[in-house]
Design a protein around this motif. Structure first.
Motif, PDB file in Angstrom:
ATOM      1  N   GLY A 178      16.062 -32.704   5.998  1.00  0.00           N
ATOM      2  CA  GLY A 178      16.816 -31.602   6.464  1.00  0.00           C
ATOM      3  C   GLY A 178      16.858 -30.597   5.213  1.00  0.00           C
ATOM      4  O   GLY A 178      16.436 -29.533   5.128  1.00  0.00           O
ATOM      5  N   CYS A 179      17.031 -31.103   4.043  1.00  0.00           N
ATOM      6  CA  CYS A 179      17.047 -30.189   3.071  1.00  0.00           C
ATOM      7  C   CYS A 179      15.883 -30.662   2.130  1.00  0.00           C
ATOM      8  O   CYS A 179      15.081 -31.370   2.528  1.00  0.00           O
ATOM      9  CB  CYS A 179      18.400 -30.449   2.220  1.00  0.00           C
ATOM     10  N   HIS A 180      16.000 -30.155   0.669  1.00  0.00           N
ATOM     11  CA  HIS A 180      14.999 -30.575  -0.141  1.00  0.00           C
ATOM     12  C   HIS A 180      15.315 -31.596  -1.014  1.00  0.00           C
ATOM     13  O   HIS A 180      14.440 -31.668  -2.200  1.00  0.00           O
ATOM     14  CB  HIS A 180      14.222 -29.294  -1.011  1.00  0.00           C
ATOM     15  N   PHE A 181      15.887 -32.508  -0.789  1.00  0.00           N
ATOM     16  CA  PHE A 181      16.574 -33.660  -1.575  1.00  0.00           C
ATOM     17  C   PHE A 181      15.406 -34.576  -1.674  1.00  0.00           C
ATOM     18  O   PHE A 181      14.957 -35.017  -0.646  1.00  0.00           O
ATOM     19  CB  PHE A 181      17.883 -34.289  -1.055  1.00  0.00           C
ATOM     20  N   ASN A 182      14.984 -34.909  -2.884  1.00  0.00           N
ATOM     21  CA  ASN A 182      13.717 -35.732  -3.004  1.00  0.00           C
ATOM     22  C   ASN A 182      13.781 -36.598  -4.391  1.00  0.00           C
ATOM     23  O   ASN A 182      13.680 -35.905  -5.501  1.00  0.00           O
ATOM     24  CB  ASN A 182      12.547 -35.020  -2.946  1.00  0.00           C
ATOM     25  N   VAL A 183      14.181 -37.800  -4.527  1.00  0.00           N
ATOM     26  CA  VAL A 183      14.257 -38.686  -5.757  1.00  0.00           C
ATOM     27  C   VAL A 183      13.798 -39.850  -5.899  1.00  0.00           C
ATOM     28  O   VAL A 183      13.541 -40.435  -5.043  1.00  0.00           O
ATOM     29  CB  VAL A 183      15.906 -38.700  -6.267  1.00  0.00           C
ATOM     30  N   ALA A 184      13.014 -40.158  -6.962  1.00  0.00           N
ATOM     31  CA  ALA A 184      12.478 -41.504  -7.106  1.00  0.00           C
ATOM     32  C   ALA A 184      13.110 -42.198  -8.386  1.00  0.00           C
ATOM     33  O   ALA A 184      12.848 -43.510  -8.233  1.00  0.00           O
ATOM     34  CB  ALA A 184      11.126 -41.415  -7.677  1.00  0.00           C
ATOM     35  N   HIS A 185      14.050 -41.700  -8.912  1.00  0.00           N
ATOM     36  CA  HIS A 185      14.844 -42.058  -9.989  1.00  0.00           C
ATOM     37  C   HIS A 185      16.204 -42.162  -9.719  1.00  0.00           C
ATOM     38  O   HIS A 185      16.654 -41.188  -8.912  1.00  0.00           O
ATOM     39  CB  HIS A 185      14.706 -41.702 -11.409  1.00  0.00           C
ATOM     40  N   ASP A 186      16.999 -42.820 -10.200  1.00  0.00           N
ATOM     41  CA  ASP A 186      18.662 -42.972 -10.002  1.00  0.00           C
ATOM     42  C   ASP A 186      19.109 -41.483 -10.476  1.00  0.00           C
ATOM     43  O   ASP A 186      19.018 -41.388 -11.632  1.00  0.00           O
ATOM     44  CB  ASP A 186      19.267 -44.314 -10.644  1.00  0.00           C
ATOM     45  N   PRO A 187      19.784 -40.754  -9.647  1.00  0.00           N
ATOM     46  CA  PRO A 187      20.369 -39.535  -9.870  1.00  0.00           C
ATOM     47  C   PRO A 187      21.531 -39.574 -10.479  1.00  0.00           C
ATOM     48  O   PRO A 187      21.864 -38.559 -11.419  1.00  0.00           O
ATOM     49  CB  PRO A 187      20.347 -38.748  -8.595  1.00  0.00           C
ATOM     50  N   ASP A 188      22.085 -40.706 -10.644  1.00  0.00           N
ATOM     51  CA  ASP A 188      23.403 -41.036 -11.515  1.00  0.00           C
ATOM     52  C   ASP A 188      23.190 -40.912 -13.006  1.00  0.00           C
ATOM     53  O   ASP A 188      24.068 -40.651 -13.702  1.00  0.00           O
ATOM     54  CB  ASP A 188      24.140 -42.039 -11.140  1.00  0.00           C
TER      55      ASP A 188
END
Length: 192
Positions: free
Chosen positions: A66-76
């Motif tokens: 839906g949006c452009h959220f795309n992560v491969a590492h922990d965002p915290d």
């Protein structure tokens, strides 16, 4: 003999048409080169995918369609490592509960020339200023949904890129087959 008050009857038209199929929003989509492990739905029913680009399915990427959220590492930032399945599930669930984006169309599979351009851009993005940078297949994980190619295809293209541009990419061989790829630093005259 009594005539009926309304003598004319209109025949009911028979419409035989199949209902329009729903467009694919990611519920069953499985692009080439990745394994979709889990799917979450956000508040507007866009799909949040948890997928892996490696054969072992140990490391994962979270992407929202839906949006452009795309992560491969922990965002915290609490852990500086790639996402395992448990971490990816947690990140996907957290994103799905807050995201309100409507579903976008699924990206079409690019032709080979466009995929090669995307691969070259990723390689150039790995280039460091003053030392060689090793390229792992995981460098392509974030772009796998638009690249839509297998690890074998990526390795073949990296070998070809190393043959075509030895000033940019070096393939280090082990037992005759390339195992490691390095992006060379930019020449001194191109540094800014």
């Amino acid at each position: 003999m009594a005539l009926p008050l309304f003598t004319r009857t209109r025949p009911v038209p028979v419409i035989e048409s199949d209902p329009e199929p729903w467009s694919e929003i990611g519920e069953t989509w499985m692009p080439e080169g990745i394994t979709v492990v889990e799917r979450y739905w956000n508040q507007a029913n866009a799909v949040v995918l948890v997928y892996s680009g490696d054969e072992s399915c140990y490391y994962h990427v979270v992407t929202c369609l839906g949006c452009h959220f795309n992560v491969a590492h922990d965002p915290d930032g609490s852990r500086d490592h790639r996402l395992t399945l448990n971490d990816a599930g947690r990140v996907a669930n957290e994103h799905a509960t807050t995201c309100r984006a409507l579903s976008r169309t699924i990206p079409d599979r690019p032709n080979d020339d466009d995929a090669r351009d995307q691969l070259r851009k990723t390689v150039l993005g790995c280039q460091l200023r003053d030392k060689d940078a090793e390229i792992h297949l995981s460098a392509f994980d974030l772009g796998r949904l638009t690249l839509q190619r297998t690890n074998g295809w990526i390795e073949t293209e990296l070998q070809q890129l190393a043959a075509d541009r030895p000033d940019l990419v070096v393939a280090q061989t082990s037992y005759g087959t390339p195992k490691n790829y390095f992006v060379l630093p930019r020449p001194e005259e191109l540094r800014g």
